[in-house]
Design a protein around this motif. Structure first.
Motif, PDB file in Angstrom:
ATOM      1  N   PRO A 217       0.823  -1.209  -0.292  1.00 53.77           N
ATOM      2  CA  PRO A 217       0.029   0.232   0.005  1.00 53.77           C
ATOM      3  C   PRO A 217       0.862   1.327  -0.206  1.00 53.77           C
ATOM      4  N   ALA A 218       0.432   2.434  -0.762  1.00 54.57           N
ATOM      5  CA  ALA A 218       1.089   3.485  -0.736  1.00 54.57           C
ATOM      6  C   ALA A 218       1.317   4.186   0.758  1.00 54.57           C
ATOM      7  N   GLU A 219       2.709   4.285   1.168  1.00 56.67           N
ATOM      8  CA  GLU A 219       2.945   4.936   2.533  1.00 56.67           C
ATOM      9  C   GLU A 219       3.849   5.993   2.374  1.00 56.67           C
ATOM     10  N   ARG A 220       4.013   6.776   3.064  1.00 60.25           N
ATOM     11  CA  ARG A 220       4.654   7.940   3.121  1.00 60.25           C
ATOM     12  C   ARG A 220       6.306   7.554   3.387  1.00 60.25           C
ATOM     13  N   LEU A 221       7.175   7.760   2.502  1.00 62.41           N
ATOM     14  CA  LEU A 221       8.692   7.573   2.696  1.00 62.41           C
ATOM     15  C   LEU A 221       9.273   8.919   3.100  1.00 62.41           C
ATOM     16  N   LEU A 222      10.100   8.802   4.212  1.00 66.69           N
ATOM     17  CA  LEU A 222      10.662   9.913   4.670  1.00 66.69           C
ATOM     18  C   LEU A 222      12.064  10.163   4.380  1.00 66.69           C
ATOM     19  N   THR A 223      12.756  11.249   4.118  1.00 63.48           N
ATOM     20  CA  THR A 223      13.983  11.525   3.939  1.00 63.48           C
ATOM     21  C   THR A 223      14.765  11.116   5.419  1.00 63.48           C
TER      22      THR A 223
ATOM     23  N   ALA B 136      16.532  13.564   6.775  1.00 67.24           N
ATOM     24  CA  ALA B 136      16.256  14.999   7.446  1.00 67.24           C
ATOM     25  C   ALA B 136      14.803  14.778   8.078  1.00 67.24           C
ATOM     26  N   GLU B 137      13.729  14.433   7.527  1.00 67.69           N
ATOM     27  CA  GLU B 137      12.557  14.616   7.791  1.00 67.69           C
ATOM     28  C   GLU B 137      12.266  13.486   8.832  1.00 67.69           C
ATOM     29  N   ALA B 138      13.080  12.480   8.845  1.00 64.83           N
ATOM     30  CA  ALA B 138      13.045  11.385   9.993  1.00 64.83           C
ATOM     31  C   ALA B 138      13.517  12.078  11.288  1.00 64.83           C
TER      32      ALA B 138
ATOM     33  N   LEU C 179      11.696  12.905  14.782  1.00 58.06           N
ATOM     34  CA  LEU C 179      12.130  12.415  16.066  1.00 58.06           C
ATOM     35  C   LEU C 179      12.849  13.488  17.038  1.00 58.06           C
ATOM     36  N   ASN C 180      12.597  14.617  16.512  1.00 53.79           N
ATOM     37  CA  ASN C 180      13.565  15.750  17.120  1.00 53.79           C
ATOM     38  C   ASN C 180      14.777  15.492  17.542  1.00 53.79           C
ATOM     39  N   THR C 181      15.489  15.097  16.474  1.00 56.46           N
ATOM     40  CA  THR C 181      16.876  14.581  16.915  1.00 56.46           C
ATOM     41  C   THR C 181      17.954  15.305  15.855  1.00 56.46           C
ATOM     42  N   SER C 182      19.075  14.849  15.768  1.00 55.95           N
ATOM     43  CA  SER C 182      19.978  15.278  14.659  1.00 55.95           C
ATOM     44  C   SER C 182      19.720  14.317  13.491  1.00 55.95           C
TER      45      SER C 182
ATOM     46  N   ILE D 271      12.780   6.341   4.898  1.00 54.51           N
ATOM     47  CA  ILE D 271      12.225   5.558   6.020  1.00 54.51           C
ATOM     48  C   ILE D 271      10.807   5.676   6.102  1.00 54.51           C
ATOM     49  N   PRO D 272      10.095   4.441   5.952  1.00 52.83           N
ATOM     50  CA  PRO D 272       8.532   4.348   6.008  1.00 52.83           C
ATOM     51  C   PRO D 272       8.122   5.115   7.304  1.00 52.83           C
ATOM     52  N   GLU D 273       7.140   5.896   7.357  1.00 55.67           N
ATOM     53  CA  GLU D 273       6.626   6.560   8.463  1.00 55.67           C
ATOM     54  C   GLU D 273       6.053   5.799   9.385  1.00 55.67           C
ATOM     55  N   SER D 274       5.651   4.403   9.300  1.00 54.18           N
ATOM     56  CA  SER D 274       5.075   3.396   9.935  1.00 54.18           C
ATOM     57  C   SER D 274       6.415   2.989  10.838  1.00 54.18           C
TER      58      SER D 274
END
Length: 78
Positions: free
Chosen positions: A9-15, A17-19, A23-26, A50-53
């Motif tokens: 199924p279509a899922e949002r893939l994050l870079t 930087a977005e991940a 996660l509020n990290t470096s 990185i998949p959002e899930s």
């Protein structure tokens, strides 16, 4: 658009930087998770996504439930 059998199924893939922002990290932290294979990721050519899930699963795996005390355990102020 119809879904083909056997496709994900279509899922949002994050870079990375977005991940890191999610996660509020470096950016180093998600990169380390990928390097240590502690989180699922997808290679798109030479890029890593990185998949959002996967982030939701990682957070859920680290969730610590609060301890509930039984009985009459009350703390007194000093």
């Amino acid at each position: 658009m119809t879904k083909r059998p056997g496709t994900l199924p279509a899922e949002r893939l994050l870079t990375v930087a977005e991940a890191a922002e999610y996660l509020n990290t470096s950016q180093r932290f998600p990169r380390r998770l990928i390097e240590e294979r502690r989180i699922r990721f997808v290679r798109v050519g030479r890029f890593v996504r990185i998949p959002e899930s996967a982030l939701h699963e990682f957070i859920a795996a680290g969730l610590v439930e609060p301890v509930t005390l039984r009985g009459n355990y009350t703390r007194r102020a000093a």
